[in-house]
Design a protein around this motif. Sequence first.
Motif, mmCIF file in Angstrom:
data_model
loop_
_atom_site.group_PDB
_atom_site.id
_atom_site.type_symbol
_atom_site.label_atom_id
_atom_site.label_comp_id
_atom_site.label_asym_id
_atom_site.label_seq_id
_atom_site.Cartn_x
_atom_site.Cartn_y
_atom_site.Cartn_z
ATOM 1 N N THR A 11 -2.598 5.053 -4.501
ATOM 2 C CA THR A 11 -1.552 4.051 -4.314
ATOM 3 C C THR A 11 -1.924 3.159 -3.124
ATOM 4 N N ALA A 36 8.444 2.591 -9.638
ATOM 5 C CA ALA A 36 9.108 3.629 -8.837
ATOM 6 C C ALA A 36 9.299 3.083 -7.428
ATOM 7 N N ALA A 67 10.710 5.456 -4.133
ATOM 8 C CA ALA A 67 9.277 5.152 -3.992
ATOM 9 C C ALA A 67 8.492 6.451 -3.848
ATOM 10 N N CYS A 68 8.240 7.074 -4.981
ATOM 11 C CA CYS A 68 7.448 8.316 -4.991
ATOM 12 C C CYS A 68 6.795 8.420 -6.366
ATOM 13 N N SER A 69 6.206 9.555 -6.648
ATOM 14 C CA SER A 69 5.563 9.716 -7.951
ATOM 15 C C SER A 69 6.580 9.483 -9.083
ATOM 16 N N PRO A 70 6.209 8.756 -10.121
ATOM 17 C CA PRO A 70 7.172 8.432 -11.176
ATOM 18 C C PRO A 70 7.883 9.649 -11.778
ATOM 19 N N ALA A 100 0.615 3.235 -11.826
ATOM 20 C CA ALA A 100 1.260 3.490 -10.523
ATOM 21 C C ALA A 100 0.418 4.548 -9.829
ATOM 22 N N GLY A 101 0.084 4.306 -8.580
ATOM 23 C CA GLY A 101 -0.787 5.250 -7.884
ATOM 24 C C GLY A 101 -2.133 5.336 -8.579
ATOM 25 N N VAL A 105 -1.727 10.622 -11.797
ATOM 26 C CA VAL A 105 -0.329 10.657 -11.338
ATOM 27 C C VAL A 105 0.569 10.975 -12.530
#
Length: 207
Positions: A11, A36, A67-70, A100-101, A105
């Motif tokens: 990320t 996210a 705002a973290c892992s989906p 994402a990331g 992920v």
Amino acid sequence: MSRYVVTGTDTGVGKTLVAAGLAGHLRARYWKPVQAGLDEESDSEAVHRLTEGRAEVLPETWRLNTACSPHEAARIDGVRIDPAALVLPEGDGPLIVEGAGGVLVPVNDETLYVDLFAQWGLPVILVARTVLGTINHSLLSLEALRSRGVAVAGIVFSGYENLASEAAIVRFGQVRHLGRLPHLDPVTPASLADSVTDQIHIDVIGS
Ligand SMILES: Nc1ncnc2c1ncn2[C@@H]1O[C@H](COP(=O)(O)OP(=O)(O)OP(=O)(O)O)[C@@H](O)[C@H]1O
Ligand SMILES: C[C@H](N)[C@H](N)CCCCCC(=O)O
Ligand SMILES: [Mg+2]
């Protein structure tokens, strides 16, 4: 036609910047399937701002608050991301899809982004940093993609030039170097568009 997934080694590596640069140049549609984190500017909003209308930004399928892992952001919001609902937008015009990331992920407790890439069947552009640590992150990401049968169109670096690291990744990773987005200061629609034109092998990507 130019249809790519833009993923990254981590990320914050510059996926959105690269995706915006490519989408603007190609006059592509841009799709961020899962956002996210809604407190700051979203990736779709950033692409809209940076492309000044040259890209068509499609709506996200999931907009999650945290705002973290989906997979965790979805759990917090009380939903489950269903991979079957993440169907590529129809049409064969240019398309840029942003993950994402990084590659491994999770989107839920069973599915990783790399599984979505395999499901979509689009070639992937890997975005990588140039700072120390990028050789390992990049080579691991390439292995993970290829072990699931995902085609890699090439790698785009983001940041200050690091010729030795970039060369090691190309050599060991047997991957096409598609260019490097220099460290932009400031990041503006114009500085991004100029860098893409000058520094990215858009002839390869755009064919
Ligand atoms: N080449 C660059 N020049 C200047 N700033 C950069 C560069 N690459 C990345 N950044 C900055 O670093 C931050 C993270 O970049 P970006 O949002 O593109 O990351 P990302 O890989 O899309 O992350 P995410 O996993 O959250 O989608 C942004 O503020 C971006 O502007
Ligand atoms: C919130 C952040 N900006 C991205 N949207 C999601 C990053 C997930 C990373 C998960 C991990 O590798 O630990
Ligand atoms: Mg992003």
